[in-house]
Design a protein around this motif. Sequence first.
Motif, PDB file in Angstrom:
ATOM      1  N   LYS A  29       3.676 -52.264 -29.672  1.00  0.00           N
ATOM      2  CA  LYS A  29       4.794 -53.251 -29.490  1.00  0.00           C
ATOM      3  C   LYS A  29       4.777 -54.162 -28.187  1.00  0.00           C
ATOM      4  CE  LYS A  29       8.449 -53.322 -32.398  1.00  0.00           C
ATOM      5  NZ  LYS A  29       8.669 -54.524 -33.249  1.00  0.00           N
ATOM      6  N   VAL A  30       5.172 -55.357 -28.349  1.00  0.00           N
ATOM      7  CA  VAL A  30       5.298 -56.021 -27.088  1.00  0.00           C
ATOM      8  C   VAL A  30       6.579 -55.581 -26.388  1.00  0.00           C
ATOM      9  CG1 VAL A  30       5.291 -58.514 -26.139  1.00  0.00           C
ATOM     10  CG2 VAL A  30       3.967 -58.004 -28.020  1.00  0.00           C
ATOM     11  N   ALA A  32       8.898 -57.394 -23.580  1.00  0.00           N
ATOM     12  CA  ALA A  32       9.189 -58.612 -22.772  1.00  0.00           C
ATOM     13  C   ALA A  32      10.595 -58.346 -21.671  1.00  0.00           C
ATOM     14  CB  ALA A  32       9.384 -59.681 -23.747  1.00  0.00           C
ATOM     15  N   GLY A  33      11.471 -58.726 -22.149  1.00  0.00           N
ATOM     16  CA  GLY A  33      12.872 -58.477 -21.245  1.00  0.00           C
ATOM     17  C   GLY A  33      13.349 -57.229 -21.513  1.00  0.00           C
ATOM     18  N   GLY A  34      12.985 -56.340 -22.577  1.00  0.00           N
ATOM     19  CA  GLY A  34      13.446 -55.279 -22.716  1.00  0.00           C
ATOM     20  C   GLY A  34      14.940 -55.204 -23.298  1.00  0.00           C
ATOM     21  N   GLN A  35      15.657 -56.186 -23.440  1.00  0.00           N
ATOM     22  CA  GLN A  35      17.039 -55.994 -23.474  1.00  0.00           C
ATOM     23  C   GLN A  35      17.447 -55.822 -25.090  1.00  0.00           C
ATOM     24  OE1 GLN A  35      19.203 -56.425 -20.925  1.00  0.00           O
ATOM     25  NE2 GLN A  35      17.214 -56.253 -19.885  1.00  0.00           N
ATOM     26  N   SER A  36      16.621 -56.071 -25.486  1.00  0.00           N
ATOM     27  CA  SER A  36      16.786 -55.490 -27.207  1.00  0.00           C
ATOM     28  C   SER A  36      15.671 -54.181 -27.592  1.00  0.00           C
ATOM     29  CB  SER A  36      16.494 -56.494 -28.145  1.00  0.00           C
ATOM     30  OG  SER A  36      17.327 -57.471 -28.053  1.00  0.00           O
ATOM     31  N   LEU A  37      14.670 -54.102 -27.108  1.00  0.00           N
ATOM     32  CA  LEU A  37      13.552 -53.127 -27.386  1.00  0.00           C
ATOM     33  C   LEU A  37      14.105 -51.859 -26.807  1.00  0.00           C
ATOM     34  CD1 LEU A  37      11.125 -52.090 -28.810  1.00  0.00           C
ATOM     35  CD2 LEU A  37       9.799 -53.177 -27.135  1.00  0.00           C
ATOM     36  N   ALA A 102      24.996 -63.048 -24.867  1.00  0.00           N
ATOM     37  CA  ALA A 102      25.301 -61.742 -24.069  1.00  0.00           C
ATOM     38  C   ALA A 102      25.903 -62.183 -22.761  1.00  0.00           C
ATOM     39  CB  ALA A 102      23.947 -60.907 -23.868  1.00  0.00           C
ATOM     40  N   THR A 111      14.388 -62.901 -22.944  1.00  0.00           N
ATOM     41  CA  THR A 111      13.543 -64.136 -22.788  1.00  0.00           C
ATOM     42  C   THR A 111      14.013 -64.785 -24.199  1.00  0.00           C
ATOM     43  OG1 THR A 111      11.967 -62.766 -24.054  1.00  0.00           O
ATOM     44  CG2 THR A 111      11.648 -62.990 -21.456  1.00  0.00           C
ATOM     45  N   SER A 115      13.962 -63.287 -27.820  1.00  0.00           N
ATOM     46  CA  SER A 115      15.235 -63.430 -28.866  1.00  0.00           C
ATOM     47  C   SER A 115      14.725 -64.084 -30.328  1.00  0.00           C
ATOM     48  CB  SER A 115      16.055 -64.384 -28.312  1.00  0.00           C
ATOM     49  OG  SER A 115      16.811 -63.931 -27.265  1.00  0.00           O
ATOM     50  N   ALA A 123      22.141 -63.952 -33.800  1.00  0.00           N
ATOM     51  CA  ALA A 123      21.520 -64.508 -32.483  1.00  0.00           C
ATOM     52  C   ALA A 123      21.519 -65.924 -32.541  1.00  0.00           C
ATOM     53  CB  ALA A 123      20.122 -63.778 -32.179  1.00  0.00           C
ATOM     54  N   GLU A 124      21.752 -66.496 -31.144  1.00  0.00           N
ATOM     55  CA  GLU A 124      22.078 -67.836 -31.104  1.00  0.00           C
ATOM     56  C   GLU A 124      20.864 -68.664 -31.418  1.00  0.00           C
ATOM     57  OE1 GLU A 124      23.138 -65.460 -29.128  1.00  0.00           O
ATOM     58  OE2 GLU A 124      25.534 -65.797 -29.063  1.00  0.00           O
ATOM     59  N   ALA A 168       3.623 -63.849 -29.510  1.00  0.00           N
ATOM     60  CA  ALA A 168       4.266 -64.929 -29.505  1.00  0.00           C
ATOM     61  C   ALA A 168       4.169 -65.759 -27.993  1.00  0.00           C
ATOM     62  CB  ALA A 168       5.621 -64.945 -30.066  1.00  0.00           C
ATOM     63  N   TYR A 194      27.662 -59.991 -29.926  1.00  0.00           N
ATOM     64  CA  TYR A 194      27.067 -60.855 -30.818  1.00  0.00           C
ATOM     65  C   TYR A 194      28.252 -61.441 -31.628  1.00  0.00           C
ATOM     66  CZ  TYR A 194      22.155 -59.469 -30.241  1.00  0.00           C
ATOM     67  OH  TYR A 194      20.951 -59.194 -29.804  1.00  0.00           O
TER      68      TYR A 194
END
Length: 290
Positions: A29-30, A32-37, A102, A111, A115, A123-124, A168, A194
């Motif tokens: 898994k990538v 990135a910002g980690g805010q969901s993962l 958020a 990021t 998203s 999500a937006e 990506a 959300y």
Amino acid sequence: MKPPPFEYHAPRTVGEALEALADAGPDGKVLAGGQSLIPLLNMRLAAPARLVDINRVSGLDTLTADRKGVRVGALARHAAVERSEAVAERQPLLRQALRHVAHPVIRNRGTVVGSLAHADPAAELPAVLALLGGTVRVARHGEPERDVPAAEFFAGPMESALRPGDLAVSAFFPALPPGSGTAFCEIARRHGDYALAGVAALVTLDDDLRITTAKAACLGVGPVPIVVDVSAECDRRPAASADWAAVAAAVRDRVEPEDDIHATADYRRHLVGVLAERALRSAAGRASHG
Ligand code: FAD
């Protein structure tokens, strides 16, 4: 809770990241910002054997804006995109939508590309990419990069066209045609949550201020962002005398939300009608005033 154990990789280049992802296959898994993962790992809703942290990869935090549009690198944070005047000038819908994502502390880390990859139907940013007809650039070990159009990128709830091993690397948001305006409206139970439902709108006028294009992208009311083209309903009327309530009703009638614990399908459909009217009217106002 703590996450399940995983192997951690921190590559420095895109090539190293792609090799690590290719080695890991479906177990990778990538990060990135980690805010969901990270919440998903902590709740044990995801258990990848290998995390490839791209935060140290050089060249992924780029943000370019020119007359063609805005290209956002995989490490460009929500906050950086939201604050950029060059981005706001070339593609104002990004800033309009990002204000609803958020809270500032999450936007400092999360990021834009993360998203999109996360593909949450509420999500937006997926709705913004879908409305504008943008693309996601995807890299893969041993293969040329490919650009995936938004219409193909969002495959289902939390499901994108990304395959194991894909990274990506950027997303492209095309600039607005001349005479255009955009707006973003949503309703969430608490600021920063959300949305229960949301609508991004794009309206384009000709030199006589008649409506040539009107489109809405609805979020939170289907498995993926729902783009509705209501240009025909506007019938090339002057923006000042458009019947936005009737046009918004046409948007509302084309979404099919489902009941869930947060809201009934009927309530969500009603919200789409209200939000579509506000967003289309506001987008038309901005288009009229240049
Ligand atoms: P990560 O958490 O690092 O990753 C998310 C997923 O995308 C993972 O599966 C990861 O493997 C994948 N991924 C990330 N980057 C790439 C890449 N470059 N290539 C391939 N795969 C990739 N978001 C909203 O849109 N609206 C909200 O209202 C909202 N509210 C929030 C409220 C809270 C309290 C929290 C904690 C988060 C909220 N979020 C919201 C989510 C936030 O916007 C996340 O930052 C975003 O969803 C994911 O970006 P990230 O960089 O943190 O990705």
